[in-house]
Scaffold this motif. Sequence first.
Motif, PDB file in Angstrom:
ATOM      1  N   ALA A  12     -30.015  22.827  20.514  1.00 31.95           N
ATOM      2  CA  ALA A  12     -29.271  22.931  21.922  1.00 31.95           C
ATOM      3  C   ALA A  12     -30.204  22.954  23.205  1.00 31.95           C
ATOM      4  O   ALA A  12     -29.627  22.556  23.976  1.00 31.95           O
ATOM      5  CB  ALA A  12     -28.745  24.588  21.582  1.00 31.95           C
ATOM      6  N   SER A  13     -31.403  23.346  23.108  1.00 31.18           N
ATOM      7  CA  SER A  13     -31.978  23.411  24.286  1.00 31.18           C
ATOM      8  C   SER A  13     -32.248  21.899  24.928  1.00 31.18           C
ATOM      9  O   SER A  13     -32.133  21.558  25.969  1.00 31.18           O
ATOM     10  CB  SER A  13     -33.506  24.181  24.313  1.00 31.18           C
ATOM     11  OG  SER A  13     -34.336  23.190  23.114  1.00 31.18           O
ATOM     12  N   GLU A  14     -32.431  21.075  24.043  1.00 27.56           N
ATOM     13  CA  GLU A  14     -32.679  19.416  24.401  1.00 27.56           C
ATOM     14  C   GLU A  14     -31.434  18.956  24.586  1.00 27.56           C
ATOM     15  O   GLU A  14     -31.297  18.119  25.832  1.00 27.56           O
ATOM     16  CB  GLU A  14     -33.332  18.462  23.148  1.00 27.56           C
ATOM     17  CG  GLU A  14     -34.672  19.163  22.768  1.00 27.56           C
ATOM     18  CD  GLU A  14     -35.080  18.184  21.435  1.00 27.56           C
ATOM     19  OE1 GLU A  14     -34.519  17.237  21.352  1.00 27.56           O
ATOM     20  OE2 GLU A  14     -36.294  18.579  20.945  1.00 27.56           O
ATOM     21  N   ALA A  15     -30.258  19.425  24.250  1.00 27.73           N
ATOM     22  CA  ALA A  15     -28.912  18.777  24.477  1.00 27.73           C
ATOM     23  C   ALA A  15     -28.531  19.302  25.863  1.00 27.73           C
ATOM     24  O   ALA A  15     -27.696  18.595  26.796  1.00 27.73           O
ATOM     25  CB  ALA A  15     -28.059  19.246  23.498  1.00 27.73           C
ATOM     26  N   ALA A  16     -28.784  20.574  26.152  1.00 23.71           N
ATOM     27  CA  ALA A  16     -28.431  21.144  27.601  1.00 23.71           C
ATOM     28  C   ALA A  16     -29.395  20.700  28.644  1.00 23.71           C
ATOM     29  O   ALA A  16     -28.962  20.898  29.751  1.00 23.71           O
ATOM     30  CB  ALA A  16     -28.428  22.619  27.378  1.00 23.71           C
ATOM     31  N   GLN A  17     -30.501  19.873  28.569  1.00 22.56           N
ATOM     32  CA  GLN A  17     -31.330  19.460  29.471  1.00 22.56           C
ATOM     33  C   GLN A  17     -30.507  18.437  30.208  1.00 22.56           C
ATOM     34  O   GLN A  17     -30.087  17.358  29.710  1.00 22.56           O
ATOM     35  CB  GLN A  17     -32.526  19.104  29.071  1.00 22.56           C
ATOM     36  CG  GLN A  17     -33.556  20.133  28.580  1.00 22.56           C
ATOM     37  CD  GLN A  17     -34.825  19.717  27.850  1.00 22.56           C
ATOM     38  OE1 GLN A  17     -35.054  18.491  28.099  1.00 22.56           O
ATOM     39  NE2 GLN A  17     -35.525  20.476  27.729  1.00 22.56           N
ATOM     40  N   PRO A  18     -30.266  18.616  31.593  1.00 22.16           N
ATOM     41  CA  PRO A  18     -29.748  17.303  32.539  1.00 22.16           C
ATOM     42  C   PRO A  18     -30.640  16.041  32.354  1.00 22.16           C
ATOM     43  O   PRO A  18     -31.801  16.138  32.111  1.00 22.16           O
ATOM     44  CB  PRO A  18     -29.587  18.022  33.678  1.00 22.16           C
ATOM     45  CG  PRO A  18     -30.792  18.972  33.968  1.00 22.16           C
ATOM     46  CD  PRO A  18     -30.945  19.441  32.437  1.00 22.16           C
ATOM     47  N   LYS A  19     -29.931  15.019  32.514  1.00 22.76           N
ATOM     48  CA  LYS A  19     -30.527  13.726  32.532  1.00 22.76           C
ATOM     49  C   LYS A  19     -31.245  13.611  34.022  1.00 22.76           C
ATOM     50  O   LYS A  19     -31.065  14.266  35.011  1.00 22.76           O
ATOM     51  CB  LYS A  19     -29.877  12.793  32.584  1.00 22.76           C
ATOM     52  CG  LYS A  19     -28.735  12.596  31.318  1.00 22.76           C
ATOM     53  CD  LYS A  19     -27.895  11.269  31.148  1.00 22.76           C
ATOM     54  CE  LYS A  19     -27.127  11.145  30.160  1.00 22.76           C
ATOM     55  NZ  LYS A  19     -26.077  10.127  29.907  1.00 22.76           N
ATOM     56  N   PRO A  20     -32.489  13.250  34.006  1.00 24.21           N
ATOM     57  CA  PRO A  20     -33.540  12.938  35.110  1.00 24.21           C
ATOM     58  C   PRO A  20     -32.675  12.043  36.340  1.00 24.21           C
ATOM     59  O   PRO A  20     -32.060  11.044  35.636  1.00 24.21           O
ATOM     60  CB  PRO A  20     -34.546  12.390  34.745  1.00 24.21           C
ATOM     61  CG  PRO A  20     -34.505  11.585  33.210  1.00 24.21           C
ATOM     62  CD  PRO A  20     -33.220  12.439  32.689  1.00 24.21           C
ATOM     63  N   VAL A  21     -32.927  12.150  37.375  1.00 22.03           N
ATOM     64  CA  VAL A  21     -32.217  11.501  38.583  1.00 22.03           C
ATOM     65  C   VAL A  21     -33.171  10.318  38.616  1.00 22.03           C
ATOM     66  O   VAL A  21     -34.320  10.308  39.067  1.00 22.03           O
ATOM     67  CB  VAL A  21     -32.251  12.368  39.721  1.00 22.03           C
ATOM     68  CG1 VAL A  21     -31.643  11.457  40.769  1.00 22.03           C
ATOM     69  CG2 VAL A  21     -31.456  13.554  39.461  1.00 22.03           C
ATOM     70  N   LEU A  58     -24.864  12.418  43.252  1.00 19.08           N
ATOM     71  CA  LEU A  58     -26.115  11.520  42.844  1.00 19.08           C
ATOM     72  C   LEU A  58     -27.124  12.187  42.790  1.00 19.08           C
ATOM     73  O   LEU A  58     -28.160  11.952  41.776  1.00 19.08           O
ATOM     74  CB  LEU A  58     -26.083  10.308  43.930  1.00 19.08           C
ATOM     75  CG  LEU A  58     -24.950   9.398  44.187  1.00 19.08           C
ATOM     76  CD1 LEU A  58     -25.178   8.778  45.102  1.00 19.08           C
ATOM     77  CD2 LEU A  58     -24.843   8.684  42.836  1.00 19.08           C
ATOM     78  N   ASP A  59     -27.415  13.312  43.432  1.00 15.81           N
ATOM     79  CA  ASP A  59     -28.785  13.874  43.265  1.00 15.81           C
ATOM     80  C   ASP A  59     -28.587  15.424  43.262  1.00 15.81           C
ATOM     81  O   ASP A  59     -28.480  16.159  44.231  1.00 15.81           O
ATOM     82  CB  ASP A  59     -29.727  13.617  44.597  1.00 15.81           C
ATOM     83  CG  ASP A  59     -31.017  14.130  44.587  1.00 15.81           C
ATOM     84  OD1 ASP A  59     -31.510  14.629  43.154  1.00 15.81           O
ATOM     85  OD2 ASP A  59     -32.001  13.922  45.269  1.00 15.81           O
ATOM     86  N   PRO A  60     -28.168  15.978  42.042  1.00 17.33           N
ATOM     87  CA  PRO A  60     -28.048  17.397  41.928  1.00 17.33           C
ATOM     88  C   PRO A  60     -29.125  18.272  42.159  1.00 17.33           C
ATOM     89  O   PRO A  60     -28.559  19.607  42.346  1.00 17.33           O
ATOM     90  CB  PRO A  60     -27.320  17.565  40.454  1.00 17.33           C
ATOM     91  CG  PRO A  60     -26.996  16.151  40.055  1.00 17.33           C
ATOM     92  CD  PRO A  60     -28.047  15.050  40.632  1.00 17.33           C
ATOM     93  N   GLU A  61     -30.312  17.815  42.174  1.00 21.92           N
ATOM     94  CA  GLU A  61     -31.650  18.526  42.259  1.00 21.92           C
ATOM     95  C   GLU A  61     -31.555  19.115  43.890  1.00 21.92           C
ATOM     96  O   GLU A  61     -32.399  19.878  43.824  1.00 21.92           O
ATOM     97  CB  GLU A  61     -32.688  17.985  41.596  1.00 21.92           C
ATOM     98  CG  GLU A  61     -32.742  17.529  40.273  1.00 21.92           C
ATOM     99  CD  GLU A  61     -33.968  16.770  39.725  1.00 21.92           C
ATOM    100  OE1 GLU A  61     -34.647  16.259  40.620  1.00 21.92           O
ATOM    101  OE2 GLU A  61     -34.083  16.345  38.382  1.00 21.92           O
TER     102      GLU A  61
END
Length: 614
Positions: A12-21, A58-61
Motif C-alpha cells: 500500500a505504501s508504494e501504491a499511495a506514492q504520487p508520481k514524480p513531476v 501540473l506541479d502539486p509539489e
Amino acid sequence: MPATTAPSAKPASEAAQPKPVRNSDRRRAAKLYIASSKLYEKAEFEEALRGYEQAAKLDPENRDYPLAANVARSHAVTALIQAAAKARSRLDETAARAALARALELDPENSQLQAHLIELGDDALRGQARPLYEARVDTEGAAVQLAPATGVHSFHLRSDQRQMIQQVFKAYGIEATVDESVRATSTRLDVDNVSFARAAGILGMLTQSFYVALDAHRALVVRDNRENRTQYTREEYETIYLSGLSKEDLTDVSNLAKQLFEVHMEAVEPGSETITVRAPHRTLEAFNATLSGLLDGRSQVILDVKIIQLAHNSTRNTGLKPPQNVSAFNVYTEEQSILNANQALVQQIISSGLASAGDTLKIIGILLASGQVSGASMLTNGVAIFGGGLTASALAPGSLSMNFNLNSSESRELDEIRLRVGDGEDASLKSGTKYPIQTASYSSLGTSLPSIAGLTGAGNSSTLASLAASYGIGSGVSNFPQVQYEDLGLTLKATPRVLRGGEVALKIDMKIDALAGSSINGNPILSNRAFSGVVTIKQGETVEVVNEVDENESRALSGVPGLSEIPGLNNLAGNDAQKNFATLLVLFTPHVVRGAQAAGHSPMMRIERGESRH
C-alpha cells in the motif's frame, strides 16, 4: 491448462506514492504562474484563478500555486460582490443575481456572499411599490377609485367646457357632475385614440379643472385652484413603522415629510418608533418611495484593520573598569592598628607556636589568612609597599572589574480586526487593558463601635461573630476603597463615508493612554496622545493611518579621565549602553460591500435665461 500465477499485489505504501513531476510539467506550470500573475496585476482575477489552478495541477509539489489561487479567488469574489451591489443600486436585479451566482460558484462558503444573497432575496420580496413597513397592508376606508371603460376614443368637439367635460367622461362610462366654478366658455377639443387617463389629463389642462371620484362610476369636476384642491382632494392616513431609528432620526423623517412633501404630520411616537401622516394618495406613495430609498440604500463598508507592534530592547555592558581611587597609608601604623585590635588572636597564635612574638609580618599574615581580622580593610586587597623602617608606606588601589554582557529582546505583535459598519456610522476599537485607580476610600471614623448584641457583637450565634469579623466590625477601622477603571492602550474610532465616485472618506480619531511612571498622592499619572483626521482612499486600497516610532538610547562610560577619551583606549573602558525601539503601525483597508448608488454623477440640466430686446 497450465496454471497461471496471479501477479502479486504491490504494498500500500508504494501504491499511495504520487508520481514524480516531470520537468516539462514543472516548466509549464512556472509559465502559467507568471502569466496568471500578470493577469492578477490587471485585476483580471478569474482568468488568473484558472491559470493558478492549472499550475497547481501540473506541479502539486509547489505550495505557492494553491496559495496564489486562494488569493485570486478571494479578490474575484470581492469584485463580483461589489459589481452586484452597484447593480442593485441601479435596480438591475438580473445583473446583481448573475454576479452573485458566479461568486457562489467560485466560493460557496463565503460568509459575505451569504449576506448579500439574503439581501437580494429581500429585494425580490419587496417587488413592487408599497408602504415602507409592509408589502400589503390592511386598510379601512380605502380611497375611492374610478373604474372607467377600457379602450380608446377620439373626440372632435366644439362646445362650452361644462358640456364637453360631461361628453368625454360619458364616453368612458363615467357620470360627471360639473361644479359651477367651471366656466361655460366655448372650447375646441380634437384628439384621436386616447385612453381615459390621457383624455382626462388633456381636458383638465384645457378647462383648468380636476376631478374627484365619488364612486366607481361618478366623478365631481371642479375648477383647479388652491381652495378647491384643499377642499375636495381626499387625503389618507398612514402609520409608518421605523424600527431601529433614534429620536433624532424620527425628527429628521418628520421634517422631510413636512418641508419637502408638504405632508400633514399627525403624530410622532418615539416610544413605538412610528409616525402617522396625512396626505393625498400620490403624495404618500412618493414619500414612501423616497424614504425607502434613503433607509434601504444606505451603504455598508467592511474595514480591515491591522495593528502591528514591534519592540526591540538592547542592553550592552562591555569593557574594563579600572580602579577609581587609590589609598595611601603608613605600613607600621596599619600593622600596630591590626595587632591592637586583635590581641586575643595574636596571643593564641604565639601560644600555639605558629609564630614568634617578634615576627610581626608573619602574625599579620596568619590573621589575614584566618579571615577573622577586624580593621584590616587596607590590606585585604593587593598593596604596593615602598620605603623602609618606620617610613615604609603602601598604596592600596580600588577594585578592578571586566564586563562582557549583552541582553537583547525583540517582540512582534499583529492584531487583525474586521469591522462591518454602515455609511456614516461610528466603529470603535479598543486594544489594551483596564487599569484600576483608587479614587476614594470610606472608613469608619472611630476605632471602636458600641457593642450591640446581634449587630456589632456575636449575640447568641457564632455565625454573626465571624460575619462581623469579616467586615471589620468591632475590631478596628474598616476601609472600603472606591476604584475607577481607566482604559490603557489604543482606542480607535473610525467613521466611513462612501462618496459618489466610489472612494471612501475615512474620519479617524485615535488615542493612546499609558502610565507615565510617576504618581501624585499614590494616584498614577496617565499620559495620552491623540490624533484626529480625515483621509480619502479608494476601496480595496490600504492606507497607513498611524505610524508611531518611540526610540530612546542612553550610554554611560566609566574609566580614567583623559585616558577614556583617547581613540582606541576608550574601548577598554567600561561602556554601558541601552537602546529601546518601539513601533506602532495601524493600517486601514475599506471594502464597499453595499453601494447605495452607482459610480459617477447624475446628469445635470442648465437653464439659461435671457431678455429679448427689440
